[in-house]
Motif scaffolding. Structure first.
Motif: not given
Length: 253
Positions: A7-26
């Motif tokens: 994602i690109a943040t409003e502050h101009g930084r590009r962040l790497a992330y990994r997301r696994r879908d499933g039941a919450g709470p995340a």
């Protein structure tokens, strides 16, 4: 391994992330200083989430891991903005925050800034206010003079290259201290701390427990555990704490 998402943040930084879908709470993992989302604890939680069918997010703060930026340009305020961007753009509804070392400080900042999003909180060797109570408080007069002259000090580190502490990191940290003002944690909270931690003293965990206010808050001391908190029994303790706060927490976006 597949490539991370960004994602690109409003502050101009590009962040790497990994997301696994499933039941919450995340469950959202926040890593430590000069660590990243590929560390032992993050990977263990990811494997647990896969087995348990739980939603899980891990990410790299700017200047760490696979995110853009240079570590020496960053500070607590930047990394807190990164965490908030991940929570806002990558997750929905209530989350369980799991913060390791510096990530514990970031998790506390998120809990203070957006408590309505937090269903539960787990910290591992949390290091709140470490720029002030750790670095600055322990600097020698020569190091303080070096900081004033050059804007940075390089500290030896057992984890690899010297740790560069900048004047910006110190000054910015003073704007994000959490142990100097009321800290309300109105959700299940578990602090985990090893007694053999050479980086974060047990007294920090005790101070945090005494300072924070909440209806369901516990500190677990693990005899002999060091700062990594990554032995099999310690990893099991982390999972148990996450399951504990997940079962009794509540929250909403």
């Amino acid at each position: 391994m597949s490539q991370p998402e960004y994602i690109a943040t409003e502050h101009g930084r590009r962040l790497a992330y990994r997301r696994r879908d499933g039941a919450g709470p995340a469950v959202v993992f926040l890593h430590g200083l000069r660590s990243d989302m590929e560390g032992t604890k993050a990977l263990h939680l990811d494997d647990w989430a896969r087995t348990a069918g739980r939603a899980f997010v891990r990410f790299d703060c700017s200047g760490h891991g696979q995110s853009d930026g240079t570590f020496e340009d960053g500070c607590i305020g930047d990394w807190a903005e990164d965490a908030r961007a991940i929570l806002s753009e990558v997750t929905e509804g209530p989350v369980v925050l799991v913060g390791s070392s510096m990530g514990g400080w970031l998790a506390l900042l998120m809990a203070r800034a957006m408590p309505e999003r937090v269903a539960g909180l787990v910290t591992i060797a949390a290091a709140p206010d470490f720029t002030e109570d750790g670095f600055w408080a322990e600097f020698t007069e020569d190091q303080k003079a070096e900081m004033e002259a050059s804007g940075q000090v390089a500290l030896p580190s057992e984890y690899g290259e010297p740790l560069v502490v900048t004047q910006r990191m110190i000054e910015d940290g003073r704007s994000h201290l959490v142990l100097r003002a009321p800290l309300d944690l109105p959700f299940p909270t578990r602090f985990l701390q090893g007694t053999a931690d050479a980086d974060v003293d047990v007294s920090v965990a005790l101070r945090l427990l005494e300072h924070a206010d909440g209806p369901d808050m516990r500190l677990t001391l693990v005899k002999g555990a060091d700062h990594r908190f990554s032995e099999p029994a310690e990893l099991a303790t982390i999972v148990a704490a996450v399951e504990d706060v997940s079962g009794s927490g509540s929250g909403g976006k």
